[in-house]
Design a protein around this motif. Structure first.
Motif, PDB file in Angstrom:
ATOM      1  N   THR A   1       0.869  -1.166   0.000  1.00 21.09           N
ATOM      2  CA  THR A   1       0.000   0.000   0.000  1.00 21.09           C
ATOM      3  C   THR A   1       0.903   1.212   0.000  1.00 21.09           C
ATOM      4  O   THR A   1       1.809   1.315   0.826  1.00 21.09           O
ATOM      5  CB  THR A   1      -0.897   0.012   1.248  1.00 21.09           C
ATOM      6  OG1 THR A   1      -1.804  -1.086   1.185  1.00 21.09           O
ATOM      7  CG2 THR A   1      -1.682   1.304   1.356  1.00 21.09           C
TER       8      THR A   1
ATOM      9  N   ALA B   1       0.486  -0.520 -10.237  1.00 18.45           N
ATOM     10  CA  ALA B   1      -0.867  -0.829  -9.774  1.00 18.45           C
ATOM     11  C   ALA B   1      -1.548  -1.782 -10.756  1.00 18.45           C
ATOM     12  O   ALA B   1      -2.240  -2.721 -10.346  1.00 18.45           O
ATOM     13  CB  ALA B   1      -1.680   0.456  -9.631  1.00 18.45           C
TER      14      ALA B   1
ATOM     15  N   GLN C   1      -1.234  -2.430  -4.307  1.00 22.95           N
ATOM     16  CA  GLN C   1      -2.631  -2.819  -4.097  1.00 22.95           C
ATOM     17  C   GLN C   1      -3.552  -1.625  -3.945  1.00 22.95           C
ATOM     18  O   GLN C   1      -4.706  -1.679  -4.349  1.00 22.95           O
ATOM     19  CB  GLN C   1      -2.755  -3.712  -2.864  1.00 22.95           C
ATOM     20  CG  GLN C   1      -2.195  -5.092  -3.075  1.00 22.95           C
ATOM     21  CD  GLN C   1      -2.374  -5.960  -1.856  1.00 22.95           C
ATOM     22  OE1 GLN C   1      -2.154  -5.520  -0.736  1.00 22.95           O
ATOM     23  NE2 GLN C   1      -2.786  -7.187  -2.076  1.00 22.95           N
ATOM     24  N   GLU C   2      -3.067  -0.590  -3.306  1.00 20.70           N
ATOM     25  CA  GLU C   2      -3.879   0.606  -3.125  1.00 20.70           C
ATOM     26  C   GLU C   2      -2.984   1.803  -2.870  1.00 20.70           C
ATOM     27  O   GLU C   2      -1.828   1.644  -2.475  1.00 20.70           O
ATOM     28  CB  GLU C   2      -4.874   0.440  -1.971  1.00 20.70           C
ATOM     29  CG  GLU C   2      -4.260   0.432  -0.606  1.00 20.70           C
ATOM     30  CD  GLU C   2      -5.262   0.316   0.526  1.00 20.70           C
ATOM     31  OE1 GLU C   2      -6.374   0.877   0.416  1.00 20.70           O
ATOM     32  OE2 GLU C   2      -4.931  -0.338   1.524  1.00 20.70           O
TER      33      GLU C   2
ATOM     34  N   ILE D   1      -3.186   5.423  -0.772  1.00 24.31           N
ATOM     35  CA  ILE D   1      -3.905   6.230   0.211  1.00 24.31           C
ATOM     36  C   ILE D   1      -3.284   7.617   0.198  1.00 24.31           C
ATOM     37  O   ILE D   1      -2.064   7.758   0.258  1.00 24.31           O
ATOM     38  CB  ILE D   1      -3.814   5.610   1.614  1.00 24.31           C
ATOM     39  CG1 ILE D   1      -4.473   4.227   1.623  1.00 24.31           C
ATOM     40  CG2 ILE D   1      -4.442   6.525   2.659  1.00 24.31           C
ATOM     41  CD1 ILE D   1      -4.280   3.449   2.904  1.00 24.31           C
TER      42      ILE D   1
ATOM     43  N   CYS E   1      -7.828   6.611  -5.519  1.00 25.51           N
ATOM     44  CA  CYS E   1      -7.126   6.662  -4.230  1.00 25.51           C
ATOM     45  C   CYS E   1      -8.124   6.782  -3.084  1.00 25.51           C
ATOM     46  O   CYS E   1      -9.211   7.322  -3.256  1.00 25.51           O
ATOM     47  CB  CYS E   1      -6.198   7.872  -4.178  1.00 25.51           C
ATOM     48  SG  CYS E   1      -4.938   7.898  -5.444  1.00 25.51           S
ATOM     49  N   ASN E   2      -7.725   6.295  -1.939  1.00 21.50           N
ATOM     50  CA  ASN E   2      -8.496   6.509  -0.720  1.00 21.50           C
ATOM     51  C   ASN E   2      -7.995   7.792  -0.076  1.00 21.50           C
ATOM     52  O   ASN E   2      -6.785   7.965   0.095  1.00 21.50           O
ATOM     53  CB  ASN E   2      -8.315   5.346   0.254  1.00 21.50           C
ATOM     54  CG  ASN E   2      -8.856   4.056  -0.298  1.00 21.50           C
ATOM     55  OD1 ASN E   2      -9.817   4.045  -1.046  1.00 21.50           O
ATOM     56  ND2 ASN E   2      -8.215   2.960   0.053  1.00 21.50           N
TER      57      ASN E   2
ATOM     58  N   ARG F   1      -4.614  -2.414   2.897  1.00 21.88           N
ATOM     59  CA  ARG F   1      -4.752  -3.768   2.336  1.00 21.88           C
ATOM     60  C   ARG F   1      -3.429  -4.482   2.152  1.00 21.88           C
ATOM     61  O   ARG F   1      -3.369  -5.705   2.231  1.00 21.88           O
ATOM     62  CB  ARG F   1      -5.487  -3.699   0.997  1.00 21.88           C
ATOM     63  CG  ARG F   1      -6.935  -3.306   1.160  1.00 21.88           C
ATOM     64  CD  ARG F   1      -7.700  -3.463  -0.114  1.00 21.88           C
ATOM     65  NE  ARG F   1      -7.154  -2.605  -1.169  1.00 21.88           N
ATOM     66  CZ  ARG F   1      -7.843  -2.121  -2.163  1.00 21.88           C
ATOM     67  NH1 ARG F   1      -9.113  -2.402  -2.275  1.00 21.88           N
ATOM     68  NH2 ARG F   1      -7.279  -1.354  -3.063  1.00 21.88           N
TER      69      ARG F   1
END
Length: 169
Positions: free
Chosen positions: A3, A27, A33-34, A36, A55-56, A71
């Motif tokens: 992440t 990605a 995986q993600e 942020i 994106c978070n 994650r």
């Protein structure tokens, strides 16, 4: 596998775009995986970019929750605007598979300080994350109990220097 957690300052649209562009292929391969995006306050344009990129978005105040909810098994902290040089994923993968502990990246030659300054002047960066921080989720959760930011976590943490290069923002 990892992440990526990007810290963004206000009005950081161009810097965030540069970092996200660098991470897209990783990605798509599933290595990242993600992503942020940690922020104090985002302008509308930066918020829109991050949301469109998938994106978070998380406020800096929720830092410990970010580590727990990520994650990936490994967390890569970096500043918006920083990019990673080719070959970084193989080096990070080998390090993670060997459970090598916390690590950071080497600055590219263009970002390194002149030879004489390394010995005569104290090392001062705008941010402790200038060289990035790669840390396992397990180690981050154990060490983040009293720290509120990645910069605070890095204080006193034994960090290995990877052969992979980072180009500062």
């Amino acid at each position: 596998m990892i992440t990526v957690i990007v810290t963004v300052e206000e009005n950081g649209t161009q810097q965030l775009a540069k970092t996200l562009e660098n991470l897209i292929s990783y990605a798509l391969e599933g290595f990242v995986q993600e992503v942020i995006v940690l922020h104090d306050a985002l302008d509308d344009m930066t918020r829109h970019l991050a949301e469109e990129a998938g994106c978070n978005l998380v406020e800096n105040k929720n830092f410990q929750a970010v580590c727990s909810d990520a994650r990936g098994d490994w967390l890569l902290f970096m500043e918006a605007g920083a990019t990673l040089a080719a070959g970084w994923a193989d080096i990070v993968s080998a390090h993670a598979n060997a459970d090598g502990g916390a690590a950071s990246f080497q600055l590219t030659v263009s970002n390194a300080r002149p030879f004489w300054q390394r010995f005569l002047k104290p090392r001062v960066f705008k941010s402790p994350l200038a060289c990035g921080l790669l840390i396992s989720k397990r180690q981050a959760r154990a060490n983040f109990k009293s720290q509120e930011t990645a910069a605070e976590l890095m204080r006193g943490l034994a960090v290995k220097r990877l052969r992979a290069k980072i180009i500062r923002a």
